[in-house]
Design a protein around this motif. Structure first.
Motif, PDB file in Angstrom:
ATOM      1  N   THR A 159       0.870  -1.177   0.000  1.00  0.00           N
ATOM      2  CA  THR A 159       0.000   0.000   0.000  1.00  0.00           C
ATOM      3  C   THR A 159       0.910   1.231   0.000  1.00  0.00           C
ATOM      4  N   GLU A 160       0.316   2.399   0.003  1.00  0.00           N
ATOM      5  CA  GLU A 160       1.109   3.627   0.079  1.00  0.00           C
ATOM      6  C   GLU A 160       1.834   3.741   1.417  1.00  0.00           C
ATOM      7  N   LYS A 161       1.277   3.139   2.471  1.00  0.00           N
ATOM      8  CA  LYS A 161       1.838   3.276   3.809  1.00  0.00           C
ATOM      9  C   LYS A 161       2.758   2.131   4.219  1.00  0.00           C
ATOM     10  N   PHE A 162       2.455   0.924   3.795  1.00  0.00           N
ATOM     11  CA  PHE A 162       3.252  -0.216   4.244  1.00  0.00           C
ATOM     12  C   PHE A 162       3.397  -1.291   3.171  1.00  0.00           C
ATOM     13  N   ILE A 163       4.380  -2.149   3.404  1.00  0.00           N
ATOM     14  CA  ILE A 163       4.685  -3.284   2.539  1.00  0.00           C
ATOM     15  C   ILE A 163       4.871  -4.495   3.450  1.00  0.00           C
ATOM     16  N   ASP A 176       7.482   0.040   6.817  1.00  0.00           N
ATOM     17  CA  ASP A 176       7.005   1.390   6.540  1.00  0.00           C
ATOM     18  C   ASP A 176       7.405   1.689   5.096  1.00  0.00           C
ATOM     19  N   ALA A 177       6.439   1.971   4.242  1.00  0.00           N
ATOM     20  CA  ALA A 177       6.736   2.194   2.821  1.00  0.00           C
ATOM     21  C   ALA A 177       7.603   3.426   2.595  1.00  0.00           C
ATOM     22  N   VAL A 229      11.698  -2.337   8.875  1.00  0.00           N
ATOM     23  CA  VAL A 229      10.794  -3.305   9.484  1.00  0.00           C
ATOM     24  C   VAL A 229      10.208  -2.690  10.748  1.00  0.00           C
ATOM     25  N   VAL A 230       8.880  -2.608  10.797  1.00  0.00           N
ATOM     26  CA  VAL A 230       8.191  -2.040  11.957  1.00  0.00           C
ATOM     27  C   VAL A 230       7.290  -3.075  12.627  1.00  0.00           C
ATOM     28  N   GLY A 231       7.312  -4.295  12.100  1.00  0.00           N
ATOM     29  CA  GLY A 231       6.504  -5.351  12.699  1.00  0.00           C
ATOM     30  C   GLY A 231       6.718  -6.660  11.971  1.00  0.00           C
ATOM     31  N   LEU A 232       6.057  -7.678  12.480  1.00  0.00           N
ATOM     32  CA  LEU A 232       6.113  -9.002  11.880  1.00  0.00           C
ATOM     33  C   LEU A 232       4.703  -9.550  11.724  1.00  0.00           C
ATOM     34  N   TRP A 267      -3.129  -0.661  10.527  1.00  0.00           N
ATOM     35  CA  TRP A 267      -2.275  -1.412   9.608  1.00  0.00           C
ATOM     36  C   TRP A 267      -2.475  -2.910   9.748  1.00  0.00           C
ATOM     37  N   ILE A 268      -2.468  -3.416  10.983  1.00  0.00           N
ATOM     38  CA  ILE A 268      -2.568  -4.865  11.182  1.00  0.00           C
ATOM     39  C   ILE A 268      -3.894  -5.382  10.640  1.00  0.00           C
TER      40      ILE A 268
END
Length: 180
Positions: free
Chosen positions: A6-10, A73-74, A79-82, A110-111
């Protein structure tokens, strides 16, 4: 391979180059992750540990034993999570989601979006039929993710998880079924 973009995350596979960032993220959130992610936290106590962790997760992804993806975070690709798809029972076509996210990214939805998108991937690409989320009733964020993503409460699993230094906890089982 990107699982979700997405624009915000990968959401995609972890790379060796992520080791320092993964270690830093896990360390910065160690108190938050200790209760429900003690094993993952314990495998990321240094950059070297995170390198070993990533190598193991790459092999598990390749052999479909378990899937562990980085949430990035795009804007900076850190890496900001798993997101983990685990407890895979291929004969029954069942898998369980587990997830964690840095405190600075919590509460942004996000999750929920990641679980929705990854559920489609799990059903369509991996051919799973049932997805599970197991959460303690006090873990309001995880319970909300399950509900927002249309997972339905099934039952209480007695004394399923024992956090470090605590008594066993009853956990709540939520499931989502693939509709064809």
């Amino acid at each position: 391979m990107n699982i979700v973009t997405t624009e915000k995350f990968i959401v995609n596979d972890l790379q060796i180059a992520d080791a320092a960032n993964l270690f830093a993220m896990m360390s910065a959130n160690s108190q938050r992750f200790q209760r429900y992610f003690p094993k993952t936290l314990g495998q990321n106590l240094s950059k070297a540990d995170s390198t070993v962790y990533i190598l193991r997760k790459q092999k598990e992804n390749a052999t479909q034993i378990e899937f562990t993806w980085g949430i990035r975070d795009a804007s900076n690709h850190k890496v900001v999570g798993l997101l983990i798809l685990k407890e895979l029972h291929w004969d029954e076509c069942i898998g369980e989601f587990a997830y964690c996210i840095d405190k600075n990214y919590e509460g942004k939805g996000w999750i929920s979006q990641i679980v929705k998108e990854t559920s489609r991937y799990a059903f369509e690409t991996l051919k799973l039929k049932t997805l599970q989320i197991i959460a303690h009733h006090t873990n309001k964020g995880s319970v909300q993710v399950a509900k927002k993503c249309d997972f339905k409460w099934q039952k209480t699993l007695n004394a399923l998880h024992t956090p470090p230094g605590e008594k066993p906890l009853d956990m709540e089982l939520y499931e989502l079924y693939h509709e064809r």
